[in-house]
Write a protein that holds these residues in place. Structure first.
Motif, PDB file in Angstrom:
ATOM      1  N   SER A  59       3.421   4.958   1.772  1.00 34.15           N
ATOM      2  CA  SER A  59       3.751   3.896   0.826  1.00 34.15           C
ATOM      3  C   SER A  59       2.709   3.768  -0.280  1.00 34.15           C
ATOM      4  O   SER A  59       1.705   3.060  -0.116  1.00 34.15           O
ATOM      5  N   HIS A 135       4.629  -2.168  -2.895  1.00 35.96           N
ATOM      6  CA  HIS A 135       4.539  -0.730  -2.623  1.00 35.96           C
ATOM      7  C   HIS A 135       5.944  -0.120  -2.654  1.00 35.96           C
ATOM      8  O   HIS A 135       6.944  -0.831  -2.618  1.00 35.96           O
ATOM      9  N   ILE A 137       8.240   2.598  -0.432  1.00 37.01           N
ATOM     10  CA  ILE A 137       8.297   3.309   0.846  1.00 37.01           C
ATOM     11  C   ILE A 137       8.941   4.669   0.569  1.00 37.01           C
ATOM     12  O   ILE A 137      10.091   4.741   0.132  1.00 37.01           O
TER      13      ILE A 137
END
Length: 170
Positions: A59, A135, A137
């Motif tokens: 991530s 973030h 993924i």
């Protein structure tokens, strides 16, 4: 009977970082062969995800300037750093520098850099991406991989490299 459900209190980022810092993690450097040379960045959030199909996840922060370049390439190598690679971890975490200056590496099957002396390397193609708050993924489909069983991993715990004794153990 009043069944009003109260919303949970907001979790303060500093408190979350402190508490989750009790989970030791390895450090990886994600690399790719770009049109202008190799690119890479340090990432702490890496995991094996699936054996069938073979997938890993990591991530990168949404603020990463390197991940968009690697995404565009579509192929990358996850390098699991070995104990003693603190300087590599720090160097690849910086922005605006030549991260590969003085760094020895060899190309993986896809051409992405495999850094010398890593514990393991995982050569992937981009499989998918998902929203992960601040973030992204990333799922990588594994195509090739290797490891050096003689090397120990670089660990990060409680905001520092290595496993430090807690106050109750000191």
């Amino acid at each position: 009977m009043d069944e009003t459900i109260e919303a949970p209190a907001a979790v303060e980022p500093g408190r979350m970082r402190e508490v989750l810092g009790h989970f030791a993690s390895g450090i990886v450097v994600v690399t790719a062969a770009g049109p202008d040379g190799p690119v890479g960045f340090t990432c702490q959030s890496f995991a094996s995800l699936s054996l069938d199909p073979p997938l890993v996840s990591f991530s990168p922060a949404r603020t990463s300037s390197t991940w968009p370049r690697i995404r565009e390439i579509g192929r990358f190598c996850v390098n699991v750093l070995a104990d003693g690679h603190r300087e590599l971890s720090t160097a690849f975490a910086r922005s605006g520098t030549d991260k590969f200056a003085g760094v020895s590496w060899a190309p993986s099957t896809s051409g992405a850099p495999v850094l010398d002396g890593v514990c393991a390397w995982i050569d992937c193609t981009l499989d998918d991406e998902y929203d992960g708050g601040d973030h992204t993924i990333v799922l990588g489909r594994v195509h090739d991989l290797g490891a050096d069983a003689a090397r120990l991993p670089l660990l990060f715990h409680r905001g520092a490299y290595g496993i430090a004794a807690g106050p109750e153990e000191a």
